[in-house]
Design an enzyme around this catalytic site. Sequence first.
Site, PDB file in Angstrom:
ATOM      1  N   ARG A   1      -5.140   6.419  -7.932  1.00 28.44           N
ATOM      2  CA  ARG A   1      -4.888   7.864  -7.892  1.00 28.44           C
ATOM      3  C   ARG A   1      -4.823   8.451  -9.300  1.00 28.44           C
ATOM      4  NH1 ARG A   1       0.187   8.038  -3.758  1.00 28.44           N
ATOM      5  NH2 ARG A   1      -0.074  10.302  -4.024  1.00 28.44           N
TER       6      ARG A   1
ATOM      7  N   LEU B   1       0.859  -1.179   0.000  1.00 29.92           N
ATOM      8  CA  LEU B   1       0.000   0.000   0.000  1.00 29.92           C
ATOM      9  C   LEU B   1       0.896   1.229   0.000  1.00 29.92           C
ATOM     10  CD1 LEU B   1      -2.686  -0.856   2.755  1.00 29.92           C
ATOM     11  CD2 LEU B   1      -2.973  -1.003   0.284  1.00 29.92           C
ATOM     12  N   ASP B   2       0.448   2.297  -0.657  1.00 27.01           N
ATOM     13  CA  ASP B   2       1.189   3.552  -0.593  1.00 27.01           C
ATOM     14  C   ASP B   2       1.289   4.007   0.856  1.00 27.01           C
ATOM     15  OD1 ASP B   2       1.402   3.588  -3.322  1.00 27.01           O
ATOM     16  OD2 ASP B   2      -0.160   5.086  -3.640  1.00 27.01           O
ATOM     17  N   ARG B   3       2.324   4.772   1.143  1.00 25.22           N
ATOM     18  CA  ARG B   3       2.548   5.242   2.505  1.00 25.22           C
ATOM     19  C   ARG B   3       1.332   5.971   3.068  1.00 25.22           C
ATOM     20  NH1 ARG B   3       7.813   8.026   4.601  1.00 25.22           N
ATOM     21  NH2 ARG B   3       8.509   7.130   2.665  1.00 25.22           N
TER      22      ARG B   3
END
Length: 355
Positions: free
Chosen positions: A277, A157-159
């Site tokens: 995104r 997962l992205d930060r």
Amino acid sequence: MKHIIGVNPEPPGQQVKTVLVDGEGAGQRLDNFLMRCLKGVPKTHIYRIIRSGEVRINKGRVRADTRVAAGDLVRLPPVRVAQRDVPLPGPASTLGRGRVAVPVQSFPVLFEDDYFLAIDKPAGVAVHGGSGVAFGVIEQLRMARPGAVFLELVHRLDRETSGVLLVAKRRSALKHLQDQFRQRETGKTYLAVVVGHWPTNKKVLDKPLHKYLVPMADGPQGGERRVKVVAKDHPDGMPSLSLVKLRATNVPTAGGLAQAFSLLEVTIKTGRTHQIRVHLASEGMPIAGDDKYGNFDTNKALARATGPGSLARMFLHAWRFECQHPASGERMEIRSELPPDLLGFLRVALPGACV
């Protein structure tokens, strides 16, 4: 279980060690194998000792992506382990620019058995070390569970994305779950709030994506990673599929800002970098709070707002994960509820939305 079969007679902390690879470690990339053997050593240092030739397999030089096999002898050079009290401050402390260092005890466990566990990852925490981060989720889990023979990330997962994150406890479970990802048999559904009115008939986004680096101001080397939509015939375009369901839309006054927002359920069928995104931003409706692909004026206004109508980070949450259990084959569904900051914003921005 790894076995140390030889240690040179040198001072403590300065020994060259030889590690025998057993069946549980067989098949791993060398870099991942070393992260288990050298707990607490920064990822950047592990890659450095591989490149320098200090790490060897059966006395031969190797690369980071070399796969270890049962019976291999891996030479480990002397390394210094980072002090644990530096990267693991209390839950309220920060590491600059909103990055939060959270001790492993505060990761809520959504599911766990002998094969894998699912944790509720908070925003602001990287899933693994690197790029200036000494300890990510997986390093903290390994330090908190020193007796664990095997702990590996199933996905990423992205930060700044919160929610369901899977960690395998057996190599067989890792392979089984990752095979499900590759064959698109898992279900990964996110909740996202975008800036604008999302049309109800916009349900499928299948635009190819391409990764590139933004050139740095002081030279051509390096740069920050970005992703963009490209034409379907682009030679480097990666097929990417996102399914979108509109949950709610409104024109509220969030923290004094009159702005249209929409709550979306986004299920991804491919796992490209920054897929959700970029797909949403390409429709002219970026995720609220997205600092890479978002509406920066709106983001700034939301961050400056006071009370529940403020939003200090990206509104993207890994809400639901579906898979087959790697041992029993039973279909499973794991959910993570919206964290308080996102839920508070949602109640102001979209008061009629139900989650």
